[in-house]
Scaffold this motif. Structure first.
Motif, mmCIF file in Angstrom:
data_model
loop_
_atom_site.group_PDB
_atom_site.id
_atom_site.type_symbol
_atom_site.label_atom_id
_atom_site.label_comp_id
_atom_site.label_asym_id
_atom_site.label_seq_id
_atom_site.Cartn_x
_atom_site.Cartn_y
_atom_site.Cartn_z
ATOM 1 N N MET A 1 72.995 42.024 -28.320
ATOM 2 C CA MET A 1 74.013 41.348 -29.587
ATOM 3 C C MET A 1 75.027 42.564 -29.729
ATOM 4 O O MET A 1 74.855 43.637 -30.222
ATOM 5 N N PRO A 2 76.346 42.193 -29.622
ATOM 6 C CA PRO A 2 77.511 43.504 -29.890
ATOM 7 C C PRO A 2 77.563 43.756 -31.429
ATOM 8 O O PRO A 2 77.247 42.954 -32.314
ATOM 9 N N LEU A 3 77.844 44.706 -31.563
ATOM 10 C CA LEU A 3 78.220 45.170 -33.138
ATOM 11 C C LEU A 3 79.228 44.720 -33.704
ATOM 12 O O LEU A 3 80.248 44.322 -32.799
ATOM 13 N N MET A 96 75.604 47.490 -37.194
ATOM 14 C CA MET A 96 74.636 46.512 -37.093
ATOM 15 C C MET A 96 73.488 46.600 -38.348
ATOM 16 O O MET A 96 73.224 47.495 -38.907
ATOM 17 N N GLY A 111 70.274 52.836 -29.129
ATOM 18 C CA GLY A 111 70.736 51.384 -28.641
ATOM 19 C C GLY A 111 71.911 51.067 -28.961
ATOM 20 O O GLY A 111 72.514 50.282 -28.363
ATOM 21 N N MET A 112 72.409 51.563 -30.093
ATOM 22 C CA MET A 112 73.780 51.171 -30.464
ATOM 23 C C MET A 112 75.032 51.671 -29.460
ATOM 24 O O MET A 112 76.115 50.826 -29.378
ATOM 25 N N THR A 113 74.860 52.780 -28.906
ATOM 26 C CA THR A 113 75.752 53.199 -27.802
ATOM 27 C C THR A 113 75.346 52.896 -26.378
ATOM 28 O O THR A 113 76.026 53.240 -25.527
ATOM 29 N N ALA A 114 74.486 51.919 -26.197
ATOM 30 C CA ALA A 114 74.133 51.369 -24.908
ATOM 31 C C ALA A 114 75.273 50.655 -24.150
ATOM 32 O O ALA A 114 76.084 50.203 -25.087
ATOM 33 N N GLN A 117 77.380 47.238 -25.934
ATOM 34 C CA GLN A 117 77.129 47.405 -27.436
ATOM 35 C C GLN A 117 78.453 47.350 -28.280
ATOM 36 O O GLN A 117 78.785 46.503 -29.054
ATOM 37 N N ILE A 118 79.217 48.310 -27.921
ATOM 38 C CA ILE A 118 80.361 48.560 -28.519
ATOM 39 C C ILE A 118 81.444 47.461 -28.040
ATOM 40 O O ILE A 118 81.569 47.122 -26.972
#
Length: 158
Positions: A1-3, A96, A111-114, A117-118
């Protein structure tokens, strides 16, 4: 799920800093900071609290990682020697909702920088990451889980 891209406001913050590995020591920092806020009448009505991670533990030796426990304040508050004041510039953040325990937070940040995601059109910016603890924040005493927003600084991609 994208941020989700959110705009965080500029704020004047009272804070206490922990220098060292992110982890269990941050619980003690938050307990000390919470008591400091309560002693100064900053806990009622319940405010938002902010945790600012100045360093990426993947790039910075653990003993040099800096973390600030913060609360927004007005211009006239005197902090004494236990806490300091900083101006938070605000800006655009990819955020998130997180619910989990302290030990689970590191994997959530990573995981946010996978890839993917951005959101498209945005890239990471060279500003500290921030945790936002809403006014209804509470730790589940059975599981140790708590909710907060994890926010990475971003800027429009060229």
């Amino acid at each position: 799920m994208p941020l989700e891209i959110r705009q965080l406001p500029a704020m004047r913050l009272a804070y206490m800093r922990q220098t060292g590995p992110y982890g269990p020591a941050l619980t003690q920092l938050w307990e000390r900071f919470g008591q400091w806020c309560s002693d100064r009448g900053l806990s009622e009505p319940r405010p938002k609290y902010y945790g600012i991670s100045h360093d990426n533990p993947a790039c910075t030796p653990p003993e040099q990682c800096r973390y600030d426990a913060c609360v927004q304040i007005g211009v006239g508050l005197r902090t004494g020697t236990e806490a300091l004041v900083q101006d938070f510039a605000g800006g655009d953040y990819a955020c998130m909702q997180f619910t989990g325990t302290g030990p689970e937070m590191g994997a959530a940040w990573a995981g946010m920088t996978a890839p993917g995601q951005i959101p498209a059109g945005w890239e990471l910016a060279a500003r500290p990451a921030i945790e936002v603890y809403d006014e209804h924040f509470a730790v589940n005493l059975l599981t140790g889980a708590f909710p907060c927003w994890l926010c990475l600084a971003v800027q429009r991609a060229p």
